[in-house]
Design a protein around this motif. Structure first.
Motif, short mmCIF file in Angstrom:
data_model
loop_
_atom_site.label_atom_id
_atom_site.label_comp_id
_atom_site.label_asym_id
_atom_site.label_seq_id
_atom_site.Cartn_x
_atom_site.Cartn_y
_atom_site.Cartn_z
N THR A 31 0.85 -1.19 0.00
CA THR A 31 0.00 0.00 0.00
C THR A 31 0.89 1.24 0.00
OG1 THR A 31 -0.08 0.10 2.41
CG2 THR A 31 -1.80 -1.21 1.32
N LEU A 40 -3.49 -6.35 5.59
CA LEU A 40 -4.76 -5.67 5.34
C LEU A 40 -5.95 -6.51 5.76
CD1 LEU A 40 -4.03 -4.23 1.78
CD2 LEU A 40 -3.62 -3.16 4.01
N GLU A 44 -10.20 -3.68 3.50
CA GLU A 44 -9.13 -2.93 2.85
C GLU A 44 -8.70 -3.61 1.55
OE1 GLU A 44 -6.79 -0.90 6.59
OE2 GLU A 44 -6.56 -3.06 6.29
N VAL A 48 -8.77 -1.90 -2.19
CA VAL A 48 -7.57 -1.83 -3.03
C VAL A 48 -7.82 -2.55 -4.35
CG1 VAL A 48 -5.16 -2.60 -3.23
CG2 VAL A 48 -5.97 -1.57 -1.10
#
Length: 55
Positions: A31, A40, A44, A48
């Protein structure tokens, strides 16, 4: 009840693995804040993945 929790946990982990594999295939490894994919949460990872897919 415990069995349902285990099934849910397994399903979450399976989905996280799928997303991580897809992101790695796309060349996404970290990230912007330098966290690894394994750090993550499912939410999340989903965010993404959606963002990378739109690129």
């Amino acid at each position: 009840m415990i069995m349902n929790r285990n099934l849910l946990r397994e399903a979450v982990e399976q989905r996280k693995d799928e997303l991580k594999n897809e992101l790695l295939r796309m060349g996404y490894f970290k990230t912007p804040d330098k966290r690894q994919l394994y750090e993550l949460t499912l939410s999340e990872l989903e965010e993404v993945y959606k963002a990378q897919k739109q690129r």
